[in-house]
Design a protein around this motif. Structure first.
Motif, PDB file in Angstrom:
ATOM      1  N   UNK A 143       5.419  -4.282  16.359  1.00 23.94           N
ATOM      2  CA  UNK A 143       4.280  -3.687  15.653  1.00 23.94           C
ATOM      3  C   UNK A 143       3.060  -3.627  16.566  1.00 23.94           C
ATOM      4  N   UNK A 144       2.951  -4.644  17.415  1.00 25.37           N
ATOM      5  CA  UNK A 144       1.872  -4.692  18.385  1.00 25.37           C
ATOM      6  C   UNK A 144       1.997  -3.543  19.388  1.00 25.37           C
ATOM      7  N   UNK A 178       3.632  -0.552  18.925  1.00 25.20           N
ATOM      8  CA  UNK A 178       3.337   0.726  18.283  1.00 25.20           C
ATOM      9  C   UNK A 178       3.597   0.589  16.790  1.00 25.20           C
ATOM     10  N   UNK A 179       2.525   0.476  16.008  1.00 28.42           N
ATOM     11  CA  UNK A 179       2.722   0.233  14.577  1.00 28.42           C
ATOM     12  C   UNK A 179       3.217   1.455  13.799  1.00 28.42           C
ATOM     13  N   UNK A 180       3.252   2.601  14.454  1.00 24.18           N
ATOM     14  CA  UNK A 180       3.630   3.824  13.725  1.00 24.18           C
ATOM     15  C   UNK A 180       5.129   4.088  13.689  1.00 24.18           C
TER      16      UNK A 180
END
Lengths: 77, 515
Positions: free
Chosen positions: A9-10, A12-14
């Motif tokens: 998530x750190x 790339x949270x998308x």
């Protein structure tokens, strides 16, 4: 697995990590992210990821990454 | 010898059937490069005259693919006496539109003529239409049956322009001359030597200025430029095997790419067999990773190069020895032949070790300046007296450095907020300027976490706005080149201020970046 999700998530949270199964083959993760990812997995789980593990099959999904981490941890014990 | 095509013609006469540039199965000999570029140049010159374009030295966009044909497209532009502008086809449509509007040519009946033509080795980006491009698209398949002859373009004419990050949010074009590239490559070869049988393994994308070195070396020495497929860098075991297969002898990569190889412990599985020389440029190489390279492959040469987009190639170098690994920082070294490199402090030139000053360089390889921006050009290229009093045109690099006891330069930091992220030069101010245009953002501040190698945007939203940091980040993705998109947008309300009412960058760093 939460720790791995935090790293991802750190990064790339998308990205829909829960359902994505082609993170490498689909070029969802690029080379810069992979380096960062591998380094962070190695750091956070205190393991050495042998280059033989660096194949798309081990990084295409969160499940595959988790399986790889567990396998390396078992080997190192 | 005044221009790069005369250089190519000379090299093609020496080695007509030798491979000049290759990528996977695709390869062109020097003769093929020359003749195909001359034919594609003919098609371009027809397209330009049909559009009523006169004169030379115009910027012509080339969309860069990861292939050998892209080099032909660059050379084709040079045949017409114009300069090529290497563009990343994946850049956001907004940025492409801004660049294309800047590339309009003067002299139309109603003012400027919009960019008349664009080249690509193959496909063109879908964003081209969105960006309002209305010119002719030419690819290798459009090469004319007739050829242009090698032009007598003078040494001071522009050869190419490369866009780099600009702190105002608008990309900045740096224009280089044929003479600058020739001066660089002559000096480089006299310093390091390079034989025609060398095979250069290219890593940096051809829209990235570092790749111009590889290209110039190929044209000058007759060495082969082997473009390494970018996806191999994801899994470097395959990359090293590929380099062995292609017999790569020399590489000039950004440290991030070299570090990938050792971070992923590649050498436990496969070792480079033909590699002799490792140059690196563009950012600081983490000593821990360099040590792995040097200890595993001690027979190779390791050379740290230092340069700037505002000049052709490099101006300083350091041949590294194991002793350099014991120091805190790697030296960027001493001036390369043909370059004057000095440190400037508040009270003039610094000569003593340990004192920090700004690196100022002078040589024939300096860029012409920034495209359509005489003010910025004058500020970056001041005329200053040399220590002996002679006035000289310098490049103000913005890089702060100091001398060690042996008189070698060591990089200290930037004098501004420019950063190097994965070898790319980024102005944090550009990210801030673009983010500030989002309607949700009241104020923002962009910082680089050097430990985690992450760009973080700190944002204060407009009153009442509930948009999350994650949503803001998503919104930025369509506005910024991928490598500039912040890893995270942190909503901080209110943003800390210093006594002058400015955003307190240091406070944010301490709060968010400390371990």
């Amino acid at each position: 697995m939460d720790e791995l999700m935090d790293i991802l998530m750190d990064l790339d949270p998308d990205i829909d990590y829960e359902n994505e199964t082609r993170l490498i083959d689909g070029k969802v993760l690029d080379s810069f992210k992979i380096v960062s990812l591998v380094a962070q997995i190695a750091d956070n789980f205190d393991i050495e990821i042998s280059p033989k593990y660096l194949v798309p099959e081990n990084f295409n999904s969160v499940r595959a990454m988790w399986a790889m981490i567990q396998k390396i941890q078992e080997e190192e014990e | 010898m005044n221009n790069l095509l005369q250089l190519l013609a000379q090299t093609a006469a020496r080695f007509p059937d030798k491979t000049a540039v290759a990528c996977r199965e695709e390869a062109y000999t020097f003769q093929e490069c020359l003749s195909l570029a001359a034919r594609l140049g003919k098609s371009l010159s027809r397209a330009l005259s049909e559009k009523g374009i006169r004169g030379k030295n115009h910027p012509i966009p080339v969309f860069v693919n990861r292939d050998a044909g892209t080099v032909i497209a660059f050379l084709a532009v040079l045949f017409t006496g114009n300069m090529y502008v290497a563009l990343d086809p994946e850049m956001p449509a907004d940025k492409l539109a801004a660049i294309l509007s800047e590339l309009s040519l003067p002299g139309g009946a109603d003012g400027d003529i919009p960019a008349p033509a664009a080249l690509s080795s193959g496909a063109f980006p879908e964003t081209l239409g969105q960006a309002g491009f209305d010119g002719v698209c030419l690819s290798l398949a459009d090469a004319d049956a007739e050829s242009l002859s090698v032009p007598d373009t003078p040494a001071d004419a522009p050869v190419y322009m490369v866009y780099t990050s600009g702190s105002t949010g608008h990309p900045k074009g740096v224009v280089k001359s044929h003479g600058a590239v020739l001066a660089f490559v002559r000096n480089f070869v006299s310093c390091f030597g390079m034989k025609p049988e060398e095979i250069i393994g290219n890593q940096t994308p051809l829209f990235f200025d570092a790749s111009a070195k590889d290209l110039a070396l190929m044209l000058y020495t007759g060495a082969t430029l082997e473009i390494l497929p970018s996806e191999l860098f994801i899994l470097p075991v395959t990359l090293i095997r590929y380099m062995n297969e292609k017999k790569v002898t020399t590489i000039c990569w950004v440290p991030s790419a070299l570090a990938v190889v050792t971070q992923l412990n590649t050498f436990k599985e496969v070792l480079p067999e033909t590699l002799k020389r490792v140059f690196f440029v563009g950012e600081v190489f983490p000593i821990k990773q360099l040590r792995k390279w040097m200890e595993t492959l001690p027979e190779l040469e390791y050379i740290n190069l230092y340069g700037s987009t505002e000049q052709s190639g490099i101006c300083c170098f350091a041949r590294l020895t194991p002793a350099d690994l014991e120091a805190e920082t790697l030296p960027v070294g001493r001036p390369m032949t043909g370059n004057t490199v000095l440190l400037r402090g508040e009270n003039g030139w610094i000569t003593e070790p340990g004192v920090t000053g700004e690196i100022m360089t002078a040589s024939e390889a300096l860029a012409i300046g920034y495209f359509k921006d005489p003010e910025k050009t004058a500020a970056a290229f001041p005329v200053l007296p040399l220590p002996d009093g002679t006035p000289c045109r310098f490049l103000k690099t913005g890089d702060l450095a100091r001398y060690d006891e042996e008189g070698r330069l060591h990089f200290v930091s930037r004098s501004d907020t420019q950063i190097k992220h994965m070898g790319r030069r980024i102005e944090l101010g550009e990210i801030e300027a673009i983010a500030a245009k989002l309607p949700e953002i009241a104020r923002c501040c962009c910082l680089y976490n050097t430990r985690k190698k992450q760009i973080i945007l700190f944002a204060e939203r407009v009153p009442g706005c509930e948009t999350t940091g994650r949503e803001l980040r998503t919104a930025l993705k369509s506005k910024l080149a991928e490598y500039m998109v912040p890893a995270k947008v942190e909503v901080v309300e209110p943003l800390p201020q210093n006594a002058n009412g400015k955003i307190h960058r240091q406070a944010l760093k301490e709060r968010f970046f400390s371990e």
